[in-house]
Design a protein around this motif. Sequence first.
Motif, mmCIF file in Angstrom:
data_model
loop_
_atom_site.group_PDB
_atom_site.id
_atom_site.type_symbol
_atom_site.label_atom_id
_atom_site.label_comp_id
_atom_site.label_asym_id
_atom_site.label_seq_id
_atom_site.Cartn_x
_atom_site.Cartn_y
_atom_site.Cartn_z
ATOM 1 N N LEU A 30 -9.570 -0.510 0.472
ATOM 2 C CA LEU A 30 -8.272 -1.150 0.646
ATOM 3 C C LEU A 30 -8.402 -2.666 0.720
ATOM 4 O O LEU A 30 -7.620 -3.407 0.105
ATOM 5 N N VAL B 191 -3.945 4.577 5.450
ATOM 6 C CA VAL B 191 -3.151 3.356 5.599
ATOM 7 C C VAL B 191 -2.345 3.397 6.898
ATOM 8 O O VAL B 191 -2.273 2.411 7.638
ATOM 9 N N ALA C 10 0.826 -1.212 0.000
ATOM 10 C CA ALA C 10 0.000 0.000 0.000
ATOM 11 C C ALA C 10 0.858 1.259 0.000
ATOM 12 O O ALA C 10 0.573 2.222 -0.724
#
Length: 526
Positions: free
Chosen positions: A444, A286, A249
């Motif tokens: 995500l 994130v 990510a």
Amino acid sequence: MAPAGSRGRTAGPLPRPARPPSRGDLSLTRFDATDAAAEPPAEPAPPADAAAQLSLEFALDPEAVQRLPRHPAITSARAGRARSLAEELIWMDSAEGVLAADGLALEVPRRGPRRLIRSMPPAEAPWCPGTPPALEEMEPTDENWVPIAAFSGRRSVMALGEVTAELLAGKLRAVAAEAPVARLLLTGPTEAVLARAAALAADIHMLPPAASLAEEGRALARGGPPRPRRRGPPPLSGAATVEAALLAALGHLLEVMLVHAPACRLGAGMEGVHQTRVALRRLRSVLKVFRPVASGPELVEFDDGLRAMAAALGPARDWDVFLAGTAAEAAAAIGGDRRLAALLRAGEARRQEAYAALRRLLDGPAFPRLVLAGIGLIQRRPWREGPPESLAPLEEPLPDFAAGVLDKRWHRLRKRGEDIAEHGAAALHEVRLDAKRLRYAAELFAPLWPGKPARRFLRRLSALQEELGLANDVAVARELAASLGTGVPGWAIGAVEGFASARASRARRHALESWDELLEAEPFWR
């Protein structure tokens, strides 16, 4: 550096090799240990020690090329004279572009064997910005190739203590266009490379390139921009562990930010600021999602840098939305009124100021420092410096971790939205923020649960956030209009505020409908 798609003077025909290369006469191997960073492993290895080798590539503009040999970070460490040789590279493909379609290019250097390079990383592979192109093995074939683009210039190699610096400077050329280009490759122990890059970036603007030279050459030949290596939310379906997902990510979103940041300038449209801001918000999300298993001063410092950049992106985006949305619609609905025209002119002046401030940040040392900090997180993995027992969650299966995160955020959103019909503007704003946090996490992790339930849940969550976002845009529009002050007729400010209020009522009604529909959707991670 001129964009790869820019048109210059006619460059003339491309040079051809002495004989057409074919797949059958290529002698190729993958990178050896000195190039180990070129293709990140699918799963994370233990953190690199001080002796591990790292290669990082940076794009420079012509002014930086001139300053580089005299930079203190170069002169203080250089051992002996730089070796400089003329260099020519030719990138070839079939007439149909079969290699480019697979993210490949056949590179024919001035010296040495022809080689197949990966100019675009595989879509699902982990990626770290600054990664040089990897060599690929190639099956023999009798297919002939045609030249697509070429590089002509010089390759200079300097020994800087533990680090080797390789500068490639010259011009990319296609049949009818050319553009200046320069790349700096730093290779050596991980910490030494990161330190040398940071010292250079303090006053030389250098960023990891958003495309390989081969891809820039292909784009120059086609008269368009290079293909972005990464876009949208990071695909994590191939990440088996929590740490693998975090690394993937970070690399993906840093690359997305690098792709869109050059378009954050007046005259380039609104998409650059919008997409850069979205990538930045996803990066911050994130960091928050993985904070229970990955924390420490370096991550806090990186988040602080992202927050500072968000503070510069916010005003530019707000004025974009105001001028293209509420203010423009009010002017169109009311008709050509001079007082509204004065408001639009004043708003445009503020927008230009916001863009100028943003451009100063992106062109200064802060942005390269931020990108290098993100690369440092990927390479160092500082979250592994704790006691051994703290590392176990990093190896947890990703679906278990993801489900826990999504459960927590879904519960928080449902609690915040209780009695939503009675919420005022401030309470609806809090619901919007929680919906946005859940959406980023759901985007995500949704690839871990592919199928209709995930798509339905994301679609309804996005609709809720969209309607709540419209209501928030209206509140921002009121603030922006009021901030224009006495230089704008009060009637025009009142007209925009009244128009915004009418839009807010519609947005609120649609948001309540979207909330009911979201509650009917089953959480896909269960």
